[in-house]
Design a protein around this motif. Structure first.
Motif, short mmCIF file in Angstrom:
data_model
loop_
_atom_site.label_atom_id
_atom_site.label_comp_id
_atom_site.label_asym_id
_atom_site.label_seq_id
_atom_site.Cartn_x
_atom_site.Cartn_y
_atom_site.Cartn_z
N ALA A 370 0.86 -1.19 0.00
CA ALA A 370 0.00 0.00 0.00
C ALA A 370 0.89 1.23 0.00
CB ALA A 370 -0.92 0.01 1.21
N VAL A 371 0.53 2.22 -0.82
CA VAL A 371 1.32 3.44 -0.91
C VAL A 371 0.40 4.64 -1.01
CG1 VAL A 371 1.51 3.31 -3.44
CG2 VAL A 371 3.26 4.53 -2.12
N GLY A 372 0.77 5.72 -0.33
CA GLY A 372 0.03 6.97 -0.42
C GLY A 372 0.77 7.96 -1.31
N ILE A 373 0.01 8.72 -2.12
CA ILE A 373 0.60 9.67 -3.06
C ILE A 373 0.00 11.05 -2.82
CG2 ILE A 373 1.05 10.19 -5.49
CD1 ILE A 373 0.59 7.27 -6.14
N MET A 374 0.87 12.05 -2.65
CA MET A 374 0.44 13.42 -2.39
C MET A 374 0.94 14.36 -3.48
SD MET A 374 1.05 13.91 1.74
CE MET A 374 0.49 15.62 1.67
N LYS A 375 0.14 15.38 -3.78
CA LYS A 375 0.53 16.43 -4.72
C LYS A 375 1.31 17.50 -3.95
CE LYS A 375 -2.74 17.92 -7.35
NZ LYS A 375 -3.96 18.66 -7.80
N VAL A 376 2.41 18.01 -4.56
CA VAL A 376 3.17 19.10 -3.97
C VAL A 376 3.35 20.20 -5.00
CG1 VAL A 376 4.38 17.62 -2.31
CG2 VAL A 376 5.39 18.02 -4.56
N THR A 377 3.67 21.39 -4.51
CA THR A 377 3.78 22.54 -5.40
C THR A 377 5.21 22.97 -5.67
OG1 THR A 377 3.58 24.06 -3.54
CG2 THR A 377 1.54 23.39 -4.65
N SER A 378 6.20 22.43 -4.90
CA SER A 378 7.57 22.90 -5.05
C SER A 378 8.54 21.91 -4.43
CB SER A 378 7.75 24.26 -4.35
OG SER A 378 7.57 24.11 -2.94
N ASP A 379 9.83 22.12 -4.72
CA ASP A 379 10.87 21.31 -4.10
C ASP A 379 10.84 21.49 -2.58
OD1 ASP A 379 11.66 20.56 -6.62
OD2 ASP A 379 13.57 21.64 -6.59
N GLU A 380 10.63 22.71 -2.15
CA GLU A 380 10.64 22.99 -0.71
C GLU A 380 9.50 22.26 -0.01
OE1 GLU A 380 13.06 25.52 -2.88
OE2 GLU A 380 10.87 25.30 -3.15
N ASP A 381 8.35 22.23 -0.65
CA ASP A 381 7.20 21.52 -0.10
C ASP A 381 7.53 20.02 0.02
OD1 ASP A 381 4.65 20.94 0.75
OD2 ASP A 381 3.72 21.10 -1.23
N ALA A 382 8.11 19.45 -1.01
CA ALA A 382 8.47 18.03 -1.00
C ALA A 382 9.51 17.73 0.07
CB ALA A 382 8.98 17.60 -2.37
N LEU A 383 10.50 18.60 0.19
CA LEU A 383 11.56 18.39 1.17
C LEU A 383 11.02 18.37 2.59
CD1 LEU A 383 14.60 18.09 1.68
CD2 LEU A 383 14.76 20.59 1.70
N GLN A 384 10.12 19.30 2.88
CA GLN A 384 9.54 19.36 4.22
C GLN A 384 8.77 18.08 4.54
OE1 GLN A 384 5.99 19.83 5.14
NE2 GLN A 384 6.66 19.61 7.27
#
Length: 463
Positions: A370-384
């Motif tokens: 099972a895997v969850g997938i989220m939308k992000v808006t930027s590299d900084e968002d993904a890093l956090q």
């Protein structure tokens, strides 16, 4: 009455094997014999140790046809993929044999008139390896071969789910002509294992398992002043940037999430996708996931086998149900996979969107398909978000920009940073984790450091 372990096969719920468990007295005698054997083994030249370990690897690989179905019966790995573990074992073992001369070479400081000075890498003594069931051979080899190459003796305690794997390794060592006592296996319960760790003959413990198991290992070793290597799993993230090769990213991440039924400490459990490619990624990921064939792992057409036990599958079902109740959307209908049945170890792959970090599915180790997938808006968002976890084993970044991958990697609290790949151990790189993923290091030249101690020689040659 002698205690026994029972191996219940995830294939059909049958009793596959039984083995007697050693009591404290038997385990103690085995450890004492290991210590005695180690003293002689440490005096064997490195070249001869390498020859023995090479014969050991050769003998193991020659048993591939027996090993593959045994793995399927013990822990559910489809026979279509079982040979990969044998190949991985060989790759890691031969790499560590080849690295030994460099890693164990004495360090010689700048010359000083009238003195001979160097630091030798001395063996520790007896290494107790406690290996997990999900990759029993790959996990065990990480410490067994370098420990022996360094002049230690090894005692292997394999998971109760995969005791036949320990016996295969012992047989390979016997076929290689190993001296008595330098490599031994033992089946022990938790109480006896704790007492073995506390035994004065044990000089190092290499453990792979759960966080709670790692805590128990540390408690057992309290006051011993011995080294403890802990590889405790993860909640490994992936980030798909807007410039990623989507076809490659989808193929790699589907495999990273669902290989071995998701039962991998470095498997992909959460994915963050840039909003510019999110829709296309989700569609392709969902479509490829549906191509798995869930079923009997002994069938060569099966690409997704059962989880290790029904209870493990129910835990994952619980995480999925909790996430859906909290607002997540499940993209895969379990009914599409007829073999997936509650109460059994068979569980279909699951892809969830609209997830948040308030959900257990995105916080706690799932260790299932099972895997969850989220939308992000930027590299900084993904890093956090990647750093928002108590774990730190691996993280993968999917991009065509190497500089961006390195920049992001520098900011991730993790043991390994991947670019455009995941769920893989390179034997020439250090395998290590941070936070609740444990501590210590295996593989690479650095893997030898934990299995030896520095011993300084300071010799005055002019008086």
């Amino acid at each position: 009455m002698t205690k026994k372990l029972e191996v219940i096969s995830p294939v059909d719920g049958s009793l596959y094997a039984e083995r007697e468990l050693a009591d404290e007295r038997a385990a103690g005698a085995l450890l004492q014999s290991a210590k005695k054997a180690q003293k002689a083994w440490s005096k064997v030249p490195l070249e001869e140790r390498a020859h023995l370990c090479t014969r050991f690897v050769d003998a193991f690989c020659a048993m591939k046809d027996e090993i593959v179905p045994e793995l399927a019966w013990q822990m559910g790995r489809p026979v279509a993929f079982g040979a990969g573990e044998v190949a991985g074992f060989e790759e890691r073992a031969r790499a560590m044999i080849g690295l030994a001369e460099e890693a164990l070479a004495p360090y010689v400081p700048p010359a000083k008139d009238g003195f001979t000075r160097y630091i030798q890498r001395a063996p520790l003594g007896v290494v107790l390896t406690i290996s997990a069931w999900n990759y029993p051979y790959l996990i065990a080899v990480n410490s067994i071969v370098p420990a022996l190459m360094a002049g230690n003796s090894v005692v292997l305690k394999m998971s109760h789910q995969t005791p036949l794997c320990a016996e295969r390794l012992a047989l390979a060592m016997e076929k290689a002509g190993a001296p008595d006592g330098i490599f031994q296996i033992v089946h022990m319960d938790h109480v006896t294992t704790a007492k073995a760790i506390a035994h004065p003959e044990v000089n190092y413990v290499a453990f792979t398992g759960s966080v709670s198991g790692g805590a128990a290992i540390e408690r057992a070793a309290t006051g011993r002043f011995i080294g403890v290597g802990l590889e405790l799993g993860g909640k490994d993230p992936a980030y798909v940037r807007a410039d990623a090769n989507l076809t490659h990213a989808v193929e790699g991440l589907v495999d990273g999430a669902f290989f071995n039924s998701g039962q991998s400490c470095c498997g992909i459990e959460r994915i963050y996708v840039h909003e510019k490619v999110y829709g296309d990624f989700i569609e392709a990921f969902e479509n490829l996931t549906r191509q798995y064939v869930l079923g009997d792992p002994l069938d060569p057409e099966t690409t997704l086998g059962p989880m290790v036990r029904p209870g493990a599958a129910e835990f994952v079902r619980g995480q999925i149900s909790d996430a859906v109740r909290a607002g997540a959307r499940s993209l895969i209908d379990e009914a599409e996979f007829p073999a997936s049945r509650p109460g059994t170890a068979y569980l279909s792959p699951h892809v969830l969107t609209d997830v948040t970090h308030k959900m257990s599915l995105m916080r706690d180790e799932t260790f299932g398909p099972a895997v969850g997938i989220m939308k992000v808006t930027s590299d900084e968002d993904a890093l956090q978000l990647m750093n928002d976890s108590p774990y730190g084993l691996t993280a993968s970044i999917w991009t065509e920009d190497e500089e961006a991958a390195i920049r992001l990697g520098d900011g991730i609290d993790t043991g390994t940073v991947f670019m455009n790949r995941c769920d893989y151990l390179d034997p020439y790189l250090a395998w290590t984790g941070v936070k609740d993923s444990g501590h210590g290091c295996t593989l690479s030249p650095f893997g030898y450091e934990a299995l030896t101690r520095p011993k300084s020689y300071h010799l005055r040659t002019k008086t």
